[in-house]
Write an enzyme that holds these catalytic residues in place. Structure first.
Site, PDB file in Angstrom:
ATOM      1  N   LYS A  10      31.771  33.083  44.747  1.00 49.72           N
ATOM      2  CA  LYS A  10      31.755  32.032  45.779  1.00 49.72           C
ATOM      3  C   LYS A  10      31.031  32.481  47.042  1.00 49.72           C
ATOM      4  O   LYS A  10      30.232  31.727  47.608  1.00 49.72           O
ATOM      5  CB  LYS A  10      33.190  31.629  46.130  1.00 49.72           C
ATOM      6  CG  LYS A  10      33.963  30.968  45.035  1.00 49.72           C
ATOM      7  CD  LYS A  10      35.306  30.475  45.519  1.00 49.72           C
ATOM      8  CE  LYS A  10      36.251  31.594  45.919  1.00 49.72           C
ATOM      9  NZ  LYS A  10      36.670  32.446  44.786  1.00 49.72           N
ATOM     10  N   THR A  11      31.345  33.684  47.504  1.00 50.71           N
ATOM     11  CA  THR A  11      30.763  34.144  48.766  1.00 50.71           C
ATOM     12  C   THR A  11      29.250  34.283  48.653  1.00 50.71           C
ATOM     13  O   THR A  11      28.499  33.815  49.516  1.00 50.71           O
ATOM     14  CB  THR A  11      31.395  35.475  49.185  1.00 50.71           C
ATOM     15  OG1 THR A  11      32.796  35.271  49.416  1.00 50.71           O
ATOM     16  CG2 THR A  11      30.752  36.012  50.452  1.00 50.71           C
ATOM     17  N   GLU A  43      32.756  27.799  51.393  1.00 47.28           N
ATOM     18  CA  GLU A  43      33.387  28.442  50.249  1.00 47.28           C
ATOM     19  C   GLU A  43      34.802  27.900  50.117  1.00 47.28           C
ATOM     20  O   GLU A  43      35.591  27.967  51.069  1.00 47.28           O
ATOM     21  CB  GLU A  43      33.385  29.952  50.487  1.00 47.28           C
ATOM     22  CG  GLU A  43      34.123  30.766  49.462  1.00 47.28           C
ATOM     23  CD  GLU A  43      34.068  32.255  49.781  1.00 47.28           C
ATOM     24  OE1 GLU A  43      34.945  32.989  49.289  1.00 47.28           O
ATOM     25  OE2 GLU A  43      33.160  32.679  50.521  1.00 47.28           O
TER      26      GLU A  43
END
Length: 788
Positions: free
Chosen positions: A151-152, A196
């Protein structure tokens, strides 16, 4: 726009851990999106030092609010935010938030937090981090990046590509992002907000984005979710709340099954059925090149300057998103070529021709496998891994998966679990994962319960050409950073030593002392000649690096914490040379005293036979003025060659030297290079007889077990060994440290003794001698190093 009581009501929220603050929160009628994005208020953040909360703080400051925050520790991020206007408090005290109009708290904060309790009593509105983020997003066209892994990286990549594409997006990402400048930013010029989404506690269901990008779905966070079905329900809810398109990874079985029938779904992946497909993928050391095909049309080639096939997947999702937002592929490809990793995402911490150190946040078995595969593809000699498990519940639930995740690592050191806000589970430690890795067939794995000793374990394994990878979502990266700092010094020392010299990190000094105890040397250096030794001395002086010289370690007790700085062991080369000139023998500091005696035998030189009974080297014998058979080292030494604290060489004769019983002060701050011993012509038969007498005395009066020689200096009134015997202390033991039954002035290691046990036993003997005989025993053995 709906008030918070409708959009974020308690009944609509996913349940949280009973120990968390949310269990006892209540919401008040409040138009939270307007409150946060169109008005200015006083807002306090509880747990502001966390990566997620610091991002919220940054957004609120940019939105014009008066922001305060509290946490148990300060960080570089809280320091940065204070420069922007954050009022930070390193304690959670109610008075710090007394004037706040709104309290926002981290999911790590418990319900008994004093600020939350005070706010509840005062009737103030209190919201979770995810509620605040979802409300801020409602004022823009939200884009949520969701999934268990990646995600990051993907959210930062998406924000970067949209920024380069001229869309001026706001963003919120869960890590430091060098290429974006910060982990969160509010840009009033743009329509889009890239964030995110955190699925760990179900709060991802609070978002109502315009678009959603799904990376992967699998069993994770089983401390919160009952099973995979519960996880899929939350993602299905997010899909239903997405107004526009849902981009999903068609190569992920669970994501494909869940989203394939969604009418506004757009797939991406490597398979032929993907709407956006990557082909001709070429993985290099730290980059990937691939072509993108959109429903049969070749869009062109893209190069991604972050490694790993999993990141090609991530980039492909961003290509699909950006393309559907109208950004030309040429701009997308140009942006991807400039993209840099987020902090702790395969982040290079040290790079030299000999060693490569990389840190990664991966802490789930799937992430670990992908990251290790990437590390293996770099092409280094070996991949050494240090891993800190994250959360007790994850370790327990996924122990088998962890056992299969480390196949691409040559060596693995696992430390204990970083619990985050979880309470320990009995029987669940890092050893659980080690046992599973071993059961899977991996033989290069070990467990180190003390985090600060992990770098010692992995650092001492290092060989030229190795890649060291730290994995974990806790603070394991601090150990890699410390290792990187020490490697800088170690490589400089190696340059000084030259090809012949040896340098290694964290060498266990138990391997280099006759007592076989002691912690590691921070830097272990073996110069082979006087020139290298002199350069090393000058380097340590200039760098303020402590320097300790040891020979064979025969009269030495090193504490369990080891020795900080450089431990120099002059050996080999010039230091072990023995030359004979008449009745004089010149021996290097690294030569064994026993070898001097036998060199004398070979040359017909007598008077040196007693040296056979000294287990140390010439350098050690000089420093201690070692003795045996009624003789001392300086009874035979006529000249000493040494280096001073500036690395300058000097030679002094015996008449110029101050020498005492078991003490040669000159070597307190100077370093022996060689010595000249003088004997006398003697018949071979006489020399042999005296050597045999020395051997026999040593055999009958000294223990064969591991020892450091005599522990105590002889008092004036009674030999130390006899005193210990008369006190009835022979065979007295502390742990594996024991007073010898053969000689009372020897303490032996029965196998596995620690320095702490040795020191405790020494103190017990001294206390007994003081109490019963009024004698203050002084140690002859040199005690050095730091407490373990």
């Amino acid at each position: 726009m709906k008030p918070v009581s409708e959009d974020y009501s308690v009944t609509a929220q996913p349940p949280l851990h009973t120990g968390s603050a949310a269990a006892s929160m209540r919401t008040l009628p409040l138009d939270l999106p307007a409150f946060l994005t169109r008005e200015q208020h006083r807002i306090h953040l509880v747990g502001v030092a966390g990566s997620g909360m610091s991002g919220i703080a940054a957004l609120l400051i940019e939105l014009g609010h008066a922001v305060s925050g509290s946490d148990k520790v300060s960080t570089t991020e809280t320091d940065r935010l204070q420069r922007l206007g954050l009022r930070f408090h390193e304690q959670h005290l109610p008075e710090h938030a007394s004037t706040a109009d709104l309290i926002i708290f981290s999911s790590a904060i418990r319900s008994d937090n004093p600020i939350l309790g005070s706010a509840r009593d005062a009737g103030k509105p209190i919201v979770r981090r995810a509620e605040a983020l979802a409300a801020i997003m409602r004022s823009k066209r939200g884009i949520v990046i969701a999934g268990m892994h990646g995600k990051t990286t993907t959210s930062s990549m998406a924000a970067h590509v949209l920024r380069e594409g001229g869309l001026h997006p706001s963003h919120y990402v869960g890590a430091e992002i060098p290429i974006l400048g910060s982990n969160a930013h509010w840009d009033p010029r743009g329509e889009y907000f890239v964030a995110e989404g955190d699925e760990s506690d179900g709060t991802i269901a609070l978002f109502h984005p315009e678009h959603t990008l799904i990376l992967n779905i699998e069993e994770e966070h089983l401390d919160f979710y009952a099973d995979l079905g519960a996880i899929e329900n939350v993602f299905a809810q997010l899909m239903a709340q997405t107004a526009g398109k849902v981009f999903y990874n068609v190569d992920d079985e669970n994501a494909a099954r869940l989203f394939r029938s969604f009418t506004r779904g757009i797939s991406y992946g490597f398979g032929e059925t993907a709407d956006y497909r990557a082909a001709d993928i070429r993985l290099k050391d730290f980059s990937s090149t691939f072509r993108v095909n959109h429903r049969g049309q070749d869009l062109g080639e893209a190069t991604l300057n972050v490694p790993g096939q999993h990141n090609v997947h991530n980039a492909l999702g961003v290509v699909a998103l950006a393309s559907e937002l109208g950004i030309a592929f040429e701009k997308i490809a140009k942006s991807l070529a400039k993209f840099e990793h987020a902090r702790r995402r395969f982040e290079i911490k040290y790079d030299s021709p000999r060693f490569l150190l990389v840190d990664d946040y991966g802490h789930h078995p799937t992430e670990i496998r992908a990251t290790l595969k990437t590390a293996r593809s770099v092409g280094r000699k070996r991949v050494l891994t240090i891993f800190q498990p994250h959360r007790y519940s994850r370790t327990k639930a996924l122990r088998k998966e962890f056992g299969r995740a480390f196949d691409d690592a040559d060596r693995v050191v696992v430390t204990d679990i970083y619990g985050s806000n979880e309470a320990p589970i009995p029987g669940v430690t890092g050893q659980v994962i080690v046992d599973e890795i071993v059961a899977h067939g991996h033989r290069g794995v070990s467990y180190e319960s003390r985090l600060e000793w992990v770098r010692r374990a992995i650092g001492n394994m290092l060989e030229s050409g190795d890649l060291v990878l730290s994995l974990g979502a806790g603070n394991i990266h601090e150990q890699l950073s410390a290792l990187a700092a020490d490697l800088v010094t170690a490589e400089k020392l190696k340059e000084i030593m030259g090809e012949d010299g040896e340098v290694c990190l964290y060498e266990p000094l138990s391997k280099h002392t006759t007592l076989r105890v002691g912690g590691p040397a921070q830097f272990w250096a073996e110069p082979r000649n006087e020139k290298a030794f002199a350069k090393l001395i000058r380097f340590c002086r200039e760098e303020n690096l402590p320097l300790f010289v040891m020979g064979r370690g025969s009269n030495l007790l090193v504490r369990d914490g080891g020795i900080r700085g450089a431990v120099v062991h002059p050996c080999g080369g010039d230091f072990e040379k023995i030359e004979i000139n008449g009745v004089e023998i010149t021996a290097g500091a690294g030569a064994k005293l026993k070898e001097v005696a036998y060199a004398g035998k070979a040359a017909g030189i007598g008077g040196l036979e007693w040296l056979e009974g000294i287990p140390g080297t010439v350098g050690g014998g000089l420093r201690m003025n070692a003795g045996a058979m009624g003789m001392q080292t300086f009874d035979n030494v006529v000249r000493v060659r040494y280096l001073d604290a500036n690395g300058e060489v000097h030679t002094k004769t015996r008449d110029e030297l101050e020498v005492y019983y078991r003490n040669f002060p000159l070597l307190a701050k100077n370093f022996a290079v060689s010595a000249v011993f003088r004997g006398e012509p003697a018949p071979l038969e006489e020399i042999v007889r005296k050597l045999q007498a020395s051997q026999e005395k040593r055999r009958t009066s000294q223990p064969a077990a591991k020892s450091a020689g005599c522990i105590f200096k002889n008092p004036d009134t009674c030999p130390a060994g006899k005193l210990v015997d008369e006190l009835g202390l022979k065979n007295l033991a502390v742990g594996k440290a024991r007073v010898s039954k053969v000689h009372g002035n020897f303490i032996v290691n029965d196998g596995g003794a620690t320095a702490a046990e040795m020191l405790e036993l020494i103190e017990e003997i001294k206390a007994t001698a003081r109490a019963k005989r009024g004698i203050e025993l002084e140690t002859e053995v040199q005690i050095v190093g730091e407490t373990g």
